[in-house]
Design a protein around this motif. Structure first.
Motif, PDB file in Angstrom:
ATOM      1  N   SER A   5       0.853  -1.188   0.000  1.00 19.42           N
ATOM      2  CA  SER A   5       0.000   0.000   0.000  1.00 19.42           C
ATOM      3  C   SER A   5       0.883   1.231   0.000  1.00 19.42           C
ATOM      4  O   SER A   5       2.061   1.173   0.308  1.00 19.42           O
ATOM      5  N   ARG A   6       0.281   2.339  -0.330  1.00 19.71           N
ATOM      6  CA  ARG A   6       1.050   3.579  -0.334  1.00 19.71           C
ATOM      7  C   ARG A   6       1.264   4.038   1.100  1.00 19.71           C
ATOM      8  O   ARG A   6       0.500   3.703   1.989  1.00 19.71           O
ATOM      9  N   THR A  89      -7.515  -4.588  -2.445  1.00 21.56           N
ATOM     10  CA  THR A  89      -6.652  -3.536  -2.952  1.00 21.56           C
ATOM     11  C   THR A  89      -7.219  -3.024  -4.266  1.00 21.56           C
ATOM     12  O   THR A  89      -7.511  -3.809  -5.177  1.00 21.56           O
ATOM     13  N   VAL A  90      -7.412  -1.710  -4.341  1.00 23.00           N
ATOM     14  CA  VAL A  90      -7.925  -1.062  -5.543  1.00 23.00           C
ATOM     15  C   VAL A  90      -6.999   0.119  -5.843  1.00 23.00           C
ATOM     16  O   VAL A  90      -6.810   0.981  -4.975  1.00 23.00           O
ATOM     17  N   SER A  91      -6.415   0.112  -7.022  1.00 23.30           N
ATOM     18  CA  SER A  91      -5.480   1.171  -7.447  1.00 23.30           C
ATOM     19  C   SER A  91      -4.368   1.379  -6.418  1.00 23.30           C
ATOM     20  O   SER A  91      -4.004   2.515  -6.095  1.00 23.30           O
ATOM     21  N   GLY A  92      -3.860   0.291  -5.855  1.00 23.82           N
ATOM     22  CA  GLY A  92      -2.743   0.352  -4.926  1.00 23.82           C
ATOM     23  C   GLY A  92      -3.107   0.774  -3.510  1.00 23.82           C
ATOM     24  O   GLY A  92      -2.235   0.920  -2.670  1.00 23.82           O
ATOM     25  N   ARG A  93      -4.389   0.965  -3.224  1.00 24.76           N
ATOM     26  CA  ARG A  93      -4.830   1.367  -1.880  1.00 24.76           C
ATOM     27  C   ARG A  93      -5.703   0.254  -1.300  1.00 24.76           C
ATOM     28  O   ARG A  93      -6.415  -0.419  -2.030  1.00 24.76           O
ATOM     29  N   LEU A 136     -15.418   7.023  -5.320  1.00 25.10           N
ATOM     30  CA  LEU A 136     -14.422   6.090  -4.793  1.00 25.10           C
ATOM     31  C   LEU A 136     -15.097   4.859  -4.200  1.00 25.10           C
ATOM     32  O   LEU A 136     -14.643   3.736  -4.415  1.00 25.10           O
ATOM     33  N   GLN A 139     -16.082   2.657  -6.994  1.00 24.66           N
ATOM     34  CA  GLN A 139     -14.912   1.985  -7.571  1.00 24.66           C
ATOM     35  C   GLN A 139     -14.513   0.785  -6.700  1.00 24.66           C
ATOM     36  O   GLN A 139     -14.234  -0.299  -7.218  1.00 24.66           O
ATOM     37  N   ALA A 143     -14.949  -3.363  -7.636  1.00 24.42           N
ATOM     38  CA  ALA A 143     -13.818  -4.301  -7.611  1.00 24.42           C
ATOM     39  C   ALA A 143     -14.039  -5.459  -6.639  1.00 24.42           C
ATOM     40  O   ALA A 143     -13.369  -6.488  -6.752  1.00 24.42           O
ATOM     41  N   GLU A 147     -11.975  -9.026  -6.407  1.00 21.93           N
ATOM     42  CA  GLU A 147     -10.926  -9.059  -5.389  1.00 21.93           C
ATOM     43  C   GLU A 147     -11.244 -10.024  -4.251  1.00 21.93           C
ATOM     44  O   GLU A 147     -10.334 -10.567  -3.639  1.00 21.93           O
ATOM     45  N   GLU A 180     -10.840   3.013   4.259  1.00 21.35           N
ATOM     46  CA  GLU A 180      -9.514   2.898   3.674  1.00 21.35           C
ATOM     47  C   GLU A 180      -8.534   2.556   4.794  1.00 21.35           C
ATOM     48  O   GLU A 180      -8.603   3.123   5.877  1.00 21.35           O
TER      49      GLU A 180
END
Length: 188
Positions: A5-6, A89-93, A136, A139, A143, A147, A180
């Motif tokens: 994760s970021r 995890t969606v778009s790296g988060r 968000l 999104q 997913a 996922e 998140e």
């Protein structure tokens, strides 16, 4: 539970109750336009027992696919409360979804804002932020079936979504809670 994760930005806003007031009645929230969950079937009796079994098995080091145990302080007692979750995890988060936004665990997360994710013997202290951005949430929900393929049918079984396809999940985004996950800031 230690998927990439970021890094957690220290300046990220965190206000667990900013857009959600769990002290209001469901009818008041509905009148104010705050999402409620219509026509959701009551959880079967076995569900709570199954959640406890997963939590105990995790404590002894057993892992069950992507399932982690989220432990947060209770909002009234401060005692640790645990529930199985399936981070995605969606778009790296990373995120977790509460199909029932008024569930005890979701209300505890909003009150505490932090907790611990465990998978087997691995532990990670995390900060959880209530996602309020509709796009968000859509999104993340879109997913979810891909996922967390083994968790998606339960959402349909309990009436949270109309079917286990991505668009049905996206349509349910306003009726669920999405949090998140960020690594907790280090306390050095």
């Amino acid at each position: 539970c230690t998927t990439p994760s970021r890094p957690f930005p220290p300046s990220a806003p965190h206000s667990p109750g900013a857009s959600y007031n769990s002290t209001k009645s469901p009818s008041t929230r509905a009148l104010e336009g705050i999402s409620t969950v219509p026509d959701v079937k009551p959880l079967p009796r076995w569900f709570r027992t199954a959640n406890r079994a997963v939590s105990v098995m995790s404590r002894f080091g057993f892992t069950m696919g992507p399932v982690c145990v989220l432990t947060v302080p209770g909002r009234r007692t401060g005692k640790p409360r645990s529930t199985p979750v399936s981070p995605l995890t969606v778009s790296g988060r990373r995120y977790v979804v509460a199909g029932l936004p008024d569930s005890d665990w979701a209300r505890n997360v909003r009150a505490a804002g932090n907790g611990q994710l465990s998978q087997g013997h691995r532990r990670e202290t995390v900060t959880l932020i209530d996602v309020t951005d509709r796009a968000l949430k859509e999104q993340v929900m879109r997913a979810y079936p891909q996922e967390v393929p083994k968790g998606a049918p339960m959402f349909a079984q309990f009436g949270i979504v109309s079917s286990p396809d991505p668009e049905a999940f996206a349509a349910a985004a306003s009726r669920v809670a999405v949090f998140e996950i960020h690594p907790a800031p280090s306390t050095r």
